[in-house]
Design an enzyme around this catalytic site. Sequence first.
Site, short mmCIF file in Angstrom:
data_model
loop_
_atom_site.label_atom_id
_atom_site.label_comp_id
_atom_site.label_asym_id
_atom_site.label_seq_id
_atom_site.Cartn_x
_atom_site.Cartn_y
_atom_site.Cartn_z
N CYS A 66 0.86 -1.32 0.04
CA CYS A 66 -0.05 -0.02 0.07
C CYS A 66 0.80 1.20 -0.09
O CYS A 66 0.57 2.39 -0.38
CB CYS A 66 -0.80 -0.17 1.12
N THR A 67 2.11 1.08 0.67
CA THR A 67 2.89 2.52 0.77
C THR A 67 3.67 2.33 -0.61
O THR A 67 3.58 3.60 -1.16
CB THR A 67 4.05 2.01 1.62
#
Length: 176
Positions: A66-67
């Site tokens: 997600c980062t």
Amino acid sequence: MRALPFLIALLAAAPAMAALAPGAKAPDFNTQGALAGKAFNVSLSGLLKKGPVVLYFFPAAFTPGCTAEAHEFAEQTANFKKAGATVLGMAGDKIEDLQRFSVEECRNKFAVAVANPAMVKSYDVVLPNYAGRSTRTSYVIAPNGQVIYAYSSMDYRNHVANTLKAVQDWKSSHKK
């Protein structure tokens, strides 16, 4: 954060399918969003007044995939804007976590918002066996509220490139 290894293993193993097919009406919503650390109210209908919306669901802020995905969206924000689109990330996190994520990982370039369980269900992106979390699914929604592109894969790669291409294709076919 003892649940993090479990979540990462689950994400790697979970199949993901976008349920809202192109042509479907995207459900409207009102929720809390964050941009550059500042919280605000956001609705899909409000965003659509400006043009197409890239609505991307991600499982959890501050996890590796997600980062990385947020970094890619941040790098391409200018290109999305050039194509007339607004990017909004959605996750089942608390607004306080998303405020921090909007600064640290979204690099103050685009907003992220709270995806409550009803929203996750209405977009049919429920992550199996992990209540309140969504699959990694990206939608492009035309200003009329119609889904024009959907892509679902737990691998973050290709979400940004695919949605940018879909927006650019839509824009080129809607020139006045």
